[in-house]
Design a protein around this motif. Structure first.
Motif: not given
Length: 458
Positions: A216-219, A221-223, A225, A231, A238, A241
């Protein structure tokens, strides 16, 4: 009491029915390969470690099965690494060989080693097992077959067009509809990395992006970072996605996103060329789809990237993939040799066909007729007939022992053999055969010619 034997996790035994079904897939793939002009080669199951290591990225290297050196492998071990229990340093001194991880890198080694004997462009196919020290799960095994086709010695995009047609041809032959051939281009990924200011982190960026549909998108982005991507750069990503729509509309969107990247523009041109050609040629059962998040975490792709997805009704990972790897043979001392190839995941294709009930009923056909054994004289008479049946393309066999009639008939039933032939004194004297249809329960006394005709007709 002896412990019951077992096999390593991630490996499998195959019974006769499963082997027949696998051969059905093999034959469809092999037939398409040869129709498209590919020639077969084979390479060893294991290679020198330095042939494989460093070709798949850090994640791939960890999944390579290492082979301990023969004899007393600790005698030449790195003593410092051994005392410190540093496995990474130790491995190079106790293991010089490894099981192949895929068929592409061994193929590149083959091309370099045999370059003086090869006529380029060289189109090869290879159907052999590979090994990965992965965590076993549905559709993912530690030992599995790959079915690869590659072309080296040509940078023409018509090769990519042909590979898409090749995928379509195979899945059409297997009657597998709803397959999606996803395509991207490494130049587009490089262009995106350039636009977001992360060119120095291209591999980290692509490895994370490739996981979008899995985590998923959030994970993702987390990876990113965690890998040091800013950022501001992630914000610029964006639009990717949520990029959707037709192939053409996504191309138009990419032109805007990558307007400042020359490398990205080249990737767009290549994708547009392939899409235009496929639109003209058409596909029978597969669908071509642009997926800009498709990265495949391998280091060697430089142009087009392919990944094939099973129909949406089946929960399965990719059933094929590949791409262009212009610089691969350069690693082995042969620069400027362009290559592109694809692979079919046999084991996952098998599971998909099984789940969708797409294997033909005749695929597991084995013995069509069993001759009952009443004794040595009758057996010899029967074997003469069996020889003629086999010459006529009929799978036939004689029960080896003169066991009780009931036991032999039960054997035919358990093996789903459709016909049984009985030969006794009366049949031998009249040079005839009693043919029993096991499905209908009917039997008749026939000549050899009629026997052959009846079995063929069924």
């Amino acid at each position: 009491m002896a412990q019951k034997p077992s096999i390593p996790k991630g490996t499998r035994d195959f019974n006769p029915e499963q082997v027949a079904k696998r051969n059905y897939i093999f034959n469809a793939i092999r037939g398409a390969f040869e129709t498209f002009g590919f020639q077969p080669i084979e390479t060893p199951s294991f290679e020198n470690s330095d042939t494989l290591m460093g070709k798949y990225g850090d994640e791939g290297d960890r999944l390579i099965f290492k082979i301990l050196n023969s004899g007393d492998y600790l005698a030449k071990a790195n003593e410092e690494a051994y005392s410190e229990k540093d496995s990474n340093k130790l491995i190079s001194s106790i293991s010089e060989k490894a099981l192949r991880y895929d068929l592409t890198v061994p193929f590149a080694r083959y091309v370099v080693q045999h370059q003086n004997d090869i006529e380029f462009p060289f189109k090869r196919y290879q159907i052999q097992p590979v090994w990965r020290a992965d965590r076993p799960q549905k559709g993912r095994f530690r030992e599995f077959y790959q079915c690869d086709a590659d072309v080296v010695g040509s940078g023409s995009l018509w090769q990519e067009v042909e590979f898409i047609q090749l995928y379509d041809t195979v899945f059409s032959a297997l009657k597998l509809e709803g397959v999606t051939i996803k395509i991207n281009n490494r130049k587009i990924l490089s262009g995106i990395a350039e636009v977001i200011g992360a060119s120095d982190k291209l591999i980290d960026f692509t490895v994370a992006l490739d996981k979008l549909d899995k985590i998923g998108e959030d994970k993702v982005k987390e990876e990113m970072r965690a890998k040091g991507i800013s950022e501001a750069g992630i914000i610029k990503l964006q639009p990717l996605f949520t990029l959707s729509g037709s192939f053409e509309s996504q191309i138009d969107s990419l032109k805007t996103i990558l307007s400042t990247s020359e490398e990205g523009k080249k990737g767009i041109e290549e994708l547009a060329f392939i899409d235009n050609a496929i639109s003209e040629l058409g596909l029978t059962t597969a669908n071509l789809q642009l997926d800009v998040t498709l990265a495949r975490g391998l280091n060697y792709y430089t142009g087009a990237i392919f990944e094939v997805s099973a129909p949406e009704t089946v929960k399965m990972g990719s059933i094929g993939g590949g791409g262009r790897y212009d610089d691969l043979t350069g690693i082995f001392g042969m620069p400027n040799m362009s290559g592109v190839g694809i692979s079919f995941g046999l084991d996952r294709i098998y599971l998909v066909l099984e789940e969708l009930d797409l294997f033909p009923e005749t695929v597991s056909k084995n013995v069509e007729v069993l001759f009952i054994n009443f004794g040595d004289k009758e057996a010899l008479f029967s074997l003469k007939a069996i020889k003629q049946l086999r010459l006529n393309g009929i799978n036939a066999e004689l029960y080896p022992d003169a066991s009780k009639m009931k036991k032999q008939m039960n054997h035919a039933n358990k093996r789903n053999i459709p016909f049984v032939v009985l030969v006794g004194e009366e049949e031998m004297s009249s040079n005839s055969y009693t043919l029993k249809n096991m499905l209908k329960g009917e039997q008749d006394n026939v000549t050899l010619e009629t026997l052959i005709a009846e079995i063929k007709k069924s």
